[in-house]
Design a protein around this motif. Structure first.
Motif, PDB file in Angstrom:
ATOM      1  N   GLU A  96     -44.558 -14.968  46.284  1.00  0.00           N
ATOM      2  CA  GLU A  96     -44.374 -15.385  47.673  1.00  0.00           C
ATOM      3  C   GLU A  96     -44.504 -14.152  48.565  1.00  0.00           C
ATOM      4  OE1 GLU A  96     -41.492 -18.749  49.143  1.00  0.00           O
ATOM      5  OE2 GLU A  96     -40.422 -16.824  49.130  1.00  0.00           O
ATOM      6  N   PHE A  97     -45.446 -14.183  49.484  1.00  0.00           N
ATOM      7  CA  PHE A  97     -45.695 -13.058  50.381  1.00  0.00           C
ATOM      8  C   PHE A  97     -45.191 -13.408  51.780  1.00  0.00           C
ATOM      9  CE2 PHE A  97     -48.755 -13.064  46.988  1.00  0.00           C
ATOM     10  CZ  PHE A  97     -48.832 -11.732  46.587  1.00  0.00           C
ATOM     11  N   ARG A  98     -44.532 -12.471  52.433  1.00  0.00           N
ATOM     12  CA  ARG A  98     -43.942 -12.739  53.745  1.00  0.00           C
ATOM     13  C   ARG A  98     -44.401 -11.699  54.765  1.00  0.00           C
ATOM     14  NH1 ARG A  98     -40.423 -10.023  50.722  1.00  0.00           N
ATOM     15  NH2 ARG A  98     -39.433  -8.182  51.646  1.00  0.00           N
ATOM     16  N   CYS A  99     -44.467 -12.131  56.013  1.00  0.00           N
ATOM     17  CA  CYS A  99     -44.764 -11.246  57.137  1.00  0.00           C
ATOM     18  C   CYS A  99     -43.522 -10.413  57.432  1.00  0.00           C
ATOM     19  CB  CYS A  99     -45.156 -12.072  58.364  1.00  0.00           C
ATOM     20  SG  CYS A  99     -45.320 -11.116  59.880  1.00  0.00           S
ATOM     21  N   ASP A 111     -46.203  -1.905  58.878  1.00  0.00           N
ATOM     22  CA  ASP A 111     -45.781  -3.221  58.386  1.00  0.00           C
ATOM     23  C   ASP A 111     -46.978  -4.101  58.060  1.00  0.00           C
ATOM     24  OD1 ASP A 111     -43.142  -2.595  58.588  1.00  0.00           O
ATOM     25  OD2 ASP A 111     -42.795  -3.680  60.465  1.00  0.00           O
ATOM     26  N   TRP A 112     -46.791  -4.947  57.035  1.00  0.00           N
ATOM     27  CA  TRP A 112     -47.758  -5.996  56.736  1.00  0.00           C
ATOM     28  C   TRP A 112     -47.366  -7.220  57.556  1.00  0.00           C
ATOM     29  CZ3 TRP A 112     -52.154  -5.431  54.005  1.00  0.00           C
ATOM     30  CH2 TRP A 112     -52.268  -4.321  53.170  1.00  0.00           C
ATOM     31  N   VAL A 113     -48.278  -7.707  58.369  1.00  0.00           N
ATOM     32  CA  VAL A 113     -47.966  -8.826  59.262  1.00  0.00           C
ATOM     33  C   VAL A 113     -49.004  -9.926  59.093  1.00  0.00           C
ATOM     34  CG1 VAL A 113     -46.789  -7.361  60.961  1.00  0.00           C
ATOM     35  CG2 VAL A 113     -49.243  -7.811  61.187  1.00  0.00           C
ATOM     36  N   PRO A 134     -56.063 -12.115  52.569  1.00  0.00           N
ATOM     37  CA  PRO A 134     -56.775 -12.394  53.825  1.00  0.00           C
ATOM     38  C   PRO A 134     -55.877 -12.910  54.942  1.00  0.00           C
ATOM     39  CG  PRO A 134     -58.037 -13.225  51.951  1.00  0.00           C
ATOM     40  CD  PRO A 134     -56.707 -12.818  51.426  1.00  0.00           C
ATOM     41  N   GLU A 135     -54.688 -13.395  54.589  1.00  0.00           N
ATOM     42  CA  GLU A 135     -53.768 -13.916  55.605  1.00  0.00           C
ATOM     43  C   GLU A 135     -52.936 -12.817  56.259  1.00  0.00           C
ATOM     44  OE1 GLU A 135     -54.153 -16.963  56.310  1.00  0.00           O
ATOM     45  OE2 GLU A 135     -55.258 -17.638  54.530  1.00  0.00           O
ATOM     46  N   TYR A 170     -46.786 -16.927  52.817  1.00  0.00           N
ATOM     47  CA  TYR A 170     -47.568 -17.826  51.977  1.00  0.00           C
ATOM     48  C   TYR A 170     -47.146 -17.647  50.522  1.00  0.00           C
ATOM     49  CZ  TYR A 170     -50.576 -17.999  56.101  1.00  0.00           C
ATOM     50  OH  TYR A 170     -51.047 -18.149  57.377  1.00  0.00           O
ATOM     51  N   ARG A 171     -47.263 -18.718  49.763  1.00  0.00           N
ATOM     52  CA  ARG A 171     -46.954 -18.693  48.337  1.00  0.00           C
ATOM     53  C   ARG A 171     -48.251 -18.865  47.567  1.00  0.00           C
ATOM     54  NH1 ARG A 171     -42.110 -22.480  46.481  1.00  0.00           N
ATOM     55  NH2 ARG A 171     -41.075 -20.961  47.846  1.00  0.00           N
TER      56      ARG A 171
END
Length: 214
Positions: free
Chosen positions: A23-26, A104-106, A94-95, A33-34
């Motif tokens: 699970e990746f989060r902003c 930060d990853w956003v 890509p998201e 997104y998962r």
């Protein structure tokens, strides 16, 4: 050597004994997104072996029991997990994009200012920032105008205010006279005979002797 995998601090490992999922989060808004679930083929094979051992018995049952004792430690690195994570990163990356200003990853949908090339925390969109500043300016103007407005028009602020009626003790609700007994709520009154000011509790005027109103 294992392949270097990005996304080191903004994902959760949701893998279990049946397979891999992440699970990746902003890092700004917290949404994310998962990745698609990736079944663990080795675990699937062990499950089939365990079922066959239960049906046939004997040596196969012993092998099945050994499979039961094998616990895959999802908390440690393995080549299988590295491959699964790399595949999940390729699916989800890509998201997201990384802001070079803050690191930060956003998410691209809500937290990325594409024309500027930075996240909206480092470079808020002009219309969003303008709306925010306008709201702040309105609050300042309302506070200033309210401070200058006469909210006490018609209110006698020079006369002493009492909380209870001097005559009957009822709670005062405003105005000049008691709503319970009709007596004046003023702490001082004047003599009907000479108009001299009468002290609190006086029954007679100290100037002319006229009886005070009750």
């Amino acid at each position: 050597m294992s392949q270097a995998i990005p996304f080191t601090d903004n994902y959760n490992d949701l893998s279990n004994s049946n397979g891999y999922q992440f699970e990746f989060r902003c890092e700004r808004c917290g949404n994310g997104y998962r990745s698609a679930f990736q079944p663990d083929k080795a675990m699937t094979g062990r499950g089939l072996l365990r079922s066959l051992g239960d049906m046939v018995g004997g040596p196969l049952r012993d092998i099945g029991n050994a499979a039961d004792d094998f616990v895959l430690n999802r908390g440690t690195n393995s080549s299988a997990k590295d491959r699964a994570l790399a595949k999940a990163v390729a699916e989800i990356s890509p998201e997201f994009t990384q802001c070079k200003a803050c690191g930060d990853w956003v998410c691209r949908d809500a937290c990325w200012n594409e024309p500027v090339g930075q996240c909206v925390r480092c470079a808020p969109p002009l219309h969003d920032e303008l709306a925010k500043l306008q709201a702040e300016a309105r609050r300042v103007q309302v506070r200033d105008r309210l401070a200058a407005a006469d909210l006490l028009q018609g209110t006698d602020i020079a006369s002493d205010v009492v909380a209870t009626c001097p005559s009957c003790g009822a709670r005062a609700t405003g105005g000049k006279f008691c709503a319970e007994c009709g007596s004046s709520l003023s702490r001082t009154s004047t003599c009907d005979g000479c108009s001299a000011e009468l002290p609190d509790g006086a029954r007679f005027c100290p100037e002319c002797g006229t009886r005070a109103r009750t």
